[in-house]
Design an enzyme around this catalytic site. Structure first.
Site, short mmCIF file in Angstrom:
data_model
loop_
_atom_site.label_atom_id
_atom_site.label_comp_id
_atom_site.label_asym_id
_atom_site.label_seq_id
_atom_site.Cartn_x
_atom_site.Cartn_y
_atom_site.Cartn_z
N SER A 163 0.83 -1.19 0.00
CA SER A 163 0.00 0.00 0.00
C SER A 163 0.88 1.26 0.00
O SER A 163 1.66 1.46 -0.93
CB SER A 163 -0.96 -0.08 1.19
OG SER A 163 -2.07 0.73 1.00
N ASP A 248 -9.32 -5.47 -4.30
CA ASP A 248 -8.93 -4.07 -4.11
C ASP A 248 -9.91 -3.21 -4.91
O ASP A 248 -10.55 -3.69 -5.86
CB ASP A 248 -7.49 -3.86 -4.62
CG ASP A 248 -6.47 -3.81 -3.49
OD1 ASP A 248 -6.69 -3.03 -2.54
OD2 ASP A 248 -5.46 -4.54 -3.55
N HIS A 280 -7.44 -5.93 0.10
CA HIS A 280 -6.26 -5.11 0.39
C HIS A 280 -5.46 -5.59 1.60
O HIS A 280 -4.27 -5.34 1.71
CB HIS A 280 -6.75 -3.67 0.63
CG HIS A 280 -5.67 -2.66 0.65
ND1 HIS A 280 -5.07 -2.19 -0.49
CD2 HIS A 280 -5.06 -2.01 1.68
CE1 HIS A 280 -4.15 -1.29 -0.17
NE2 HIS A 280 -4.12 -1.16 1.14
N1 LIG Z 1 -8.25 3.85 6.93
C1 LIG Z 1 -7.75 3.08 5.86
C2 LIG Z 1 -6.62 2.20 6.35
C3 LIG Z 1 -5.71 1.83 5.24
O1 LIG Z 1 -5.89 2.27 4.15
C4 LIG Z 1 -4.59 0.90 5.49
C5 LIG Z 1 -4.49 0.24 6.71
C6 LIG Z 1 -3.45 -0.66 6.93
C7 LIG Z 1 -2.51 -0.90 5.96
C8 LIG Z 1 -2.61 -0.26 4.73
C9 LIG Z 1 -3.66 0.65 4.51
N2 LIG Z 1 -3.75 1.32 3.30
C10 LIG Z 1 -2.72 1.98 2.68
O2 LIG Z 1 -1.60 2.22 3.09
C11 LIG Z 1 -8.88 2.26 5.22
O3 LIG Z 1 -9.87 2.81 4.84
O4 LIG Z 1 -8.76 1.08 5.03
#
Ligand SMILES: N[C@@H](CC(=O)c1ccccc1NC=O)C(=O)O
Length: 306
Positions: A163, A248, A280
């Site tokens: 991510s 995703d 994801h």
């Molecule tokens: N608040 C976010 C959290 C999130 O995107 C996320 C959480 C843990 C590991 C990676 C993530 N996404 C991108 O870095 C969500 O909507 O899922």
């Protein structure tokens, strides 16, 4: 002429989305199918904590090793059974939109990789609002230079990011090592459910702690930087695997596909894999399992090439 970042046919597709839809597309937990959003985020933390506890209990490690003077500039190194300074090293950069996550809950891939002779390094970086994107990119660059200096006989350095962490790893495709006194022996990239064009993030609530300007987002977008790059990869054998989960969001899938296509156009040795039946978060849980498709792809790349 191709407009930068817009693809050959004009406007970036995300610009047609309403504010609500853009927010939705860039909220990964809203796209999970097997549990609710909150439960997914709790499970993500729990699996990361358990994997880290397990790794620290069963593997030889060096924990909280400073790679710089900053308080947050620490990394954990987990060694394979037969400790060898000539192992391949895989560095992992956690996700969490550059504002959450920790090396202390991100040792997902440690046990499956160390079992097969690969040393794993989990890298911490300063999260927003303390850290800016520019600082995080610099920290990641220094963490890699540090590992290369500590283990000059390594049989290859591989970068894996999830991510936001895949974004940080992807920025290393463009790193200038001359100012770091060392050129790391980079042999491969594993980019998992990443974000490569940061511009849409500027218009979401994720940007509140990040405080990215449009210009800052563009300067830290590997998608735009690679499209504009005049140089070819210095090591044509260096492999870049771009993966995204079947579940995703469409925007995350588009970002991964377009980044892969740009890598191919730029002469990189790239491949693209959609991980079936994974969202994801499940995509990273796969890394705790020796026999998962993603773990096997990573191991095949590392063990074939070193
Ligand atoms: N608040 C976010 C959290 C999130 O995107 C996320 C959480 C843990 C590991 C990676 C993530 N996404 C991108 O870095 C969500 O909507 O899922």
């Amino acid at each position: 002429m191709e407009v930068r970042g817009r693809g050959p046919r004009g406007e970036a597709p995300w610009k047609k989305l309403s504010k609500e839809e853009l927010e939705n597309q860039y909220s990964p937990s809203r796209w999970v199918i097997r549990r609710g959003a909150e439960e997914t985020l709790r499970t993500y933390s729990r699996i990361g904590e358990e994997a880290t506890k397990n790794a620290r209990a069963t593997r030889r490690s060096l924990l909280h090793v400073p790679y710089g003077d900053g308080e947050g500039e620490k990394l954990d190194i987990y060694f394979p059974e037969e400790v060898s300074e000539a192992s391949p090293f895989c560095l992992f950069f956690h996700g969490g939109y550059w504002q959450s996550g920790s090396k202390d809950t991100s040792a997902f891939m440690v046990n499956p990789l160390t079992t097969r002779g690969v040393a794993v390094v989990i890298v911490a970086y300063d999260l927003a609002p303390k850290g800016t994107l520019d600082q995080m990119v610099d920290q990641v660059t220094r963490s890699i230079a540090f590992v290369q200096k500590q283990y000059p006989c390594n049989e290859g350095i591989y970068l894996c990011g999830h991510s936001a962490g895949a974004h940080l790893a992807a920025m290393m495709l463009l790193a200038n090592w001359t100012t770091h006194g060392v050129t790391p022996n980079l042999k491969g990239f594993f980019l998992v459910s990443g974000i490569y064009d940061l511009e849409p993030i500027v218009y979401t609530t994720q940007n509140a702690p990040l405080l990215m300007t449009l210009e800052g987002a563009q300067q830290n977008s590997p998608q735009l930087l690679l499209e504009a790059a005049l140089t070819r990869p210095s090591d044509p054998a260096c492999h870049v695997l771009v993966t995204v989960g079947q579940h995703d969001s469409p925007e995350f899938q588009r970002q991964s596909r377009e980044f892969y296509q740009t890598l191919c156009r730029g002469g990189w040795n790239a491949s693209f894999e959609e991980i079936r039946d994974a969202d994801h978060f499940e995509i990273i849980w796969n890394l705790t399992q020796q026999d998962s498709v993603l773990t096997q792809m990573i191991l095949r790349t590392i063990l074939r090439e070193h």
